[in-house]
Design a protein around this motif. Structure first.
Motif, PDB file in Angstrom:
ATOM      1  N   MET A   1       0.925  -1.073   0.132  1.00  0.00           N
ATOM      2  CA  MET A   1      -0.095  -0.068  -0.112  1.00  0.00           C
ATOM      3  C   MET A   1       0.843   1.205   0.156  1.00  0.00           C
ATOM      4  SD  MET A   1      -3.266   0.542   1.781  1.00  0.00           S
ATOM      5  CE  MET A   1      -3.803   1.819   2.999  1.00  0.00           C
TER       6      MET A   1
ATOM      7  N   PHE B   1       0.553   4.635   1.067  1.00  0.00           N
ATOM      8  CA  PHE B   1      -0.324   5.650   1.863  1.00  0.00           C
ATOM      9  C   PHE B   1      -0.420   7.049   1.452  1.00  0.00           C
ATOM     10  CE2 PHE B   1      -1.252   2.949   5.602  1.00  0.00           C
ATOM     11  CZ  PHE B   1      -0.196   1.801   5.285  1.00  0.00           C
TER      12      PHE B   1
ATOM     13  N   SER C   1      -0.542   9.765   3.122  1.00  0.00           N
ATOM     14  CA  SER C   1       0.643  10.565   3.846  1.00  0.00           C
ATOM     15  C   SER C   1       2.047   9.771   3.528  1.00  0.00           C
ATOM     16  CB  SER C   1       0.442  10.361   5.309  1.00  0.00           C
ATOM     17  OG  SER C   1       0.653   8.998   5.762  1.00  0.00           O
TER      18      SER C   1
ATOM     19  N   ALA D   1       3.541   7.727   4.752  1.00  0.00           N
ATOM     20  CA  ALA D   1       4.221   7.271   5.869  1.00  0.00           C
ATOM     21  C   ALA D   1       5.304   6.622   6.009  1.00  0.00           C
ATOM     22  CB  ALA D   1       2.967   5.727   6.137  1.00  0.00           C
ATOM     23  N   LEU D   2       6.273   7.522   5.507  1.00  0.00           N
ATOM     24  CA  LEU D   2       7.605   7.072   5.327  1.00  0.00           C
ATOM     25  C   LEU D   2       8.346   7.057   6.739  1.00  0.00           C
ATOM     26  CD1 LEU D   2       8.858   8.781   1.911  1.00  0.00           C
ATOM     27  CD2 LEU D   2       8.218   6.683   2.222  1.00  0.00           C
ATOM     28  N   TRP D   3       9.259   6.164   7.050  1.00  0.00           N
ATOM     29  CA  TRP D   3       9.636   6.190   8.449  1.00  0.00           C
ATOM     30  C   TRP D   3      10.856   7.373   8.456  1.00  0.00           C
ATOM     31  CZ3 TRP D   3       9.517   0.854   6.000  1.00  0.00           C
ATOM     32  CH2 TRP D   3       8.261   0.401   6.421  1.00  0.00           C
ATOM     33  N   PRO D   4      10.488   8.142   9.565  1.00  0.00           N
ATOM     34  CA  PRO D   4      11.714   9.377   9.414  1.00  0.00           C
ATOM     35  C   PRO D   4      12.862   8.937  10.075  1.00  0.00           C
ATOM     36  CG  PRO D   4       9.856   9.673  10.874  1.00  0.00           C
ATOM     37  CD  PRO D   4       9.499   8.343  10.085  1.00  0.00           C
TER      38      PRO D   4
ATOM     39  N   ARG E   1       9.110   1.506  -2.012  1.00  0.00           N
ATOM     40  CA  ARG E   1       9.166   0.452  -0.909  1.00  0.00           C
ATOM     41  C   ARG E   1       8.432  -0.521  -1.088  1.00  0.00           C
ATOM     42  NH1 ARG E   1       7.364   3.493   4.640  1.00  0.00           N
ATOM     43  NH2 ARG E   1       5.320   3.429   3.647  1.00  0.00           N
TER      44      ARG E   1
END
Lengths: 267, 359
Positions: free
Chosen positions: B82, B84, B86, B88-91, B149
């Motif tokens: 998916m 997203f 937003s 939703a990348l991991w900062p 990703r």
């Protein structure tokens, strides 16, 4: 108008400074005073004689410091063991009576502490916990848990759920998501809560007094004994030692705790 | 044996507490196809996507992915990927760590992961940014990392939740085609959620128009645009102008009676349409303005007056008052507010439906 306002501001600042800095200055003076008695406004003889006494190997300051730090570290471990799972659950799950649970951690602070600790001491006595490090750690843990749980809850709540969902979507099981995404992102808040707990434990007096004395002596107890014996120099020097970690950690916490986490504390 | 569809949703219902948001939705997506779930907010399109990905529990119905029943499986056990809204990348991770996460989970070796990351960053135009923290990327770059990703794990089903809504309008037009090209090149099966009609038309092979937790129509972009199945779809696909009229069957077509604003007219028959009061819908660009007194055998003429004119580019846009109603009409001829004109609605521009309660 303007000079009046400036004057008023100066006055308020001055009063504030007196109440905050006054005791600290007094403390600092006592720490380097070798002779100081009434009615003199300032010490008569300055020197570091008492520092030597405090740090002398035979003196119990160093031993108390080690005990204090040991207890504080164990308290941090115990608090995190509770507050990481509890904070995550409170932040993520829709628990029934969530607000009530949050308040429950505040309970130990709500009652008069002497009354609570006298009874804790009685119970611990029958369990053989009185006068043990474990007993003191337990008392400190209960006392500090409110900070720990509230701050970690806020830290977990500040982690965007989509970030966890994205990891699960890519195939990570819940525990893996927690270890690789949630915990690293909540780490600053968790570390901040650990520091708060450490400082709380380091400063804690009442509980230690009822549960630890006479076998466990921490720095605050040492300070208290010194003051009671009229030994203001020893008490002041001990207090200054206690100030060091507090100030150092406050600077760290200030860097770690971001506004978005702070905004969620207690929410 | 018939090959199973890549995604097969059967009579899916989803409820949040007592509030049911999906009412028995059925949908099939063959391998390699991209569909768009299109609808306004609250229509259930995002809920459907979250049910497919496993983040929303299903009340009843079945979801099959590549022939396997995944209805009860947690998200990590479904082979979906998916993107997203937003991103939703991991900062706390770099571009390479974000893209490599799924491969690391699958126990791939470091060199395999590095090779895959290089291939993907190359394909997505992110080469050289591998070691950047994702917090230092532009919106378009973040979007591509989110896509990379997901592509890294080569999922059976690609899910896109409003993938372009956080991009600048100008970049959005370009990224649409980029995503579409990648999806086609890799032969990915994809489900996209969007509220943007044009985005759905450009990107999807088929469009699923949703309203109130139900599917209103499924079809190719041409189908839903040119042959809307309901008044709702017609309006949602841009035929916002609405004219109520009286009609009866006769002489091999539909005879429209003269109304307060329209003259009598003959239209081609629409089989199955009940006669009597009929609602007609038409697009601004499908109608034209003609001078009063103009006559035609194709479609309907409405007498009106221009009340406003603007130039959005290409053609002029006029607000024309006809009786108590006002219509938006596009026309290439420049006219002035106050002019009396006739609105010409060609037969094939009119979508006729039985009257709606609220229309």
């Amino acid at each position: 108008m303007k000079p009046l306002r400036l004057g008023l501001q100066g006055l308020i600042l001055g009063i504030a400074a007196f109440f905050i800095l006054g005791p600290v200055v007094n403390l600092a003076l006592w720490a380097v005073a070798e002779q100081w008695f009434f009615p003199h406004k300032l010490p008569l003889v300055y020197g570091f004689k008492y520092w030597e006494t405090v740090f002398r190997p035979t003196g119990n300051a160093v031993g108390s410091l080690v005990t204090s730090i040991l207890i504080a570290l164990w308290t941090v471990v115990a608090c995190l063991a509770v507050s990481i799972p509890a904070g995550y659950a409170l932040a993520r799950r829709s628990l029934p009576f969530r607000a009530l649970l949050m308040l429950a951690f505040l309970l130990p602070q709500a009652f008069p502490s002497v009354a609570v600790y006298i009874n804790v001491a009685r119970i611990f006595y029958s369990l053989g916990l009185n006068g043990t490090i474990a007993g003191v750690v337990l008392v400190h843990t209960v006392h500090a848990l409110v900070y720990s749980v509230w701050i970690t809850t806020a830290a977990f709540a500040a982690v965007d759920r989509d970030l966890e969902s994205a990891a699960r979507d890519l195939g990570a099981a819940p525990l893996r998501v927690f270890m690789t995404v949630t915990l690293p992102l909540a780490a600053p808040g968790v570390i901040a809560s650990a520091i708060f707990v450490f400082l709380e434990s380091l400063d804690e007096f009442t509980g230690t007094y009822f549960v630890g004395v006479p076998d466990v002596t921490t720095l605050p107890l040492l300070m208290f004994n010194a003051s009671m014996q009229g030994n203001y120099q020893i008490a002041s020097i001990t207090a200054l030692i206690l100030l060091v970690p507090s100030i150092a950690f406050m600077l760290v916490v200030e860097r770690f705790l971001k506004a978005d986490v702070l905004a969620k504390v207690g929410a | 044996m018939v090959l199973p569809e890549m995604l097969d949703v059967e009579a899916l219902s989803v409820a949040y507490g007592a509030n049911r948001v999906l009412h028995g939705v059925s949908l099939s997506v063959p391998k390699g196809e991209m569909i768009a779930l299109l609808g306004s907010s609250g229509c259930g399109k995002t809920t459907l996507l979250r049910a497919i990905s496993g983040f929303t529990a299903v009340e009843s119905g079945i979801i099959r992915l590549a022939g396997r029943d995944v209805t009860k499986l947690p998200p990590e056990k479904r082979d979906t990927g998916m993107v997203f809204q937003s991103y939703a990348l991991w900062p706390h991770m770099t571009v390479a760590q974000n893209i490599g996460y799924g491969l690391k989970l699958r126990g791939k070796s470091k060199s395999d992961i590095a090779a895959a990351v290089t291939r993907l960053t190359g394909m997505l135009g992110l080469a050289g940014l591998e070691q950047r923290p994702v917090t230092q990327l532009s919106g378009g770059q973040r979007q591509r990392v989110a896509l990379g990703r997901v592509l890294a794990i080569n999922p059976s089903l690609l899910l896109l939740d409003e993938p372009l809504s956080n991009l600048d309008a100008r970049i959005r037009l370009k990224v649409r085609h980029e995503i579409k090209a990648i999806q086609r090149e890799l032969g990915l099966t994809a489900v996209m959620v969007t509220h943007d009609r044009e985005e759905a038309m450009v990107m999807a092979d088929r469009i699923v128009v949703m309203a109130d937790g139900r599917i209103s129509q499924i079809g190719t972009p041409e189908d839903v645009y040119l042959r809307p199945a309901s008044a709702f779809v017609a309006r949602f696909m841009g035929a916002e102008n609405h004219l109520r009229m009286t009609a009866r069957r006769g002489d091999g077509g539909i005879a429209v009676a003269a109304g307060p604003a329209n003259g009598p007219a003959m239209l081609a028959d629409r089989p199955g349409l009940a006669m009597g009061v009929v609602d007609a819908f038409f697009r601004a660009e499908a109608a034209t303005l003609v001078d009063l007194g103009h006559e035609t055998r194709n479609g309907i003429l409405l007498a009106g007056r221009i009340v406003q004119s603007s130039y959005p580019g290409g053609t002029y846009r006029y607000a024309v008052a006809v009786g108590d109603d006002q219509y938006l009409i596009d026309d290439i001829v420049r006219r002035s507010p106050g002019d009396a004109v006739a609105v010409h609605l060609p037969d094939d521009a009119l979508y006729l439906f039985p009257p709606q309660a609220e229309a």
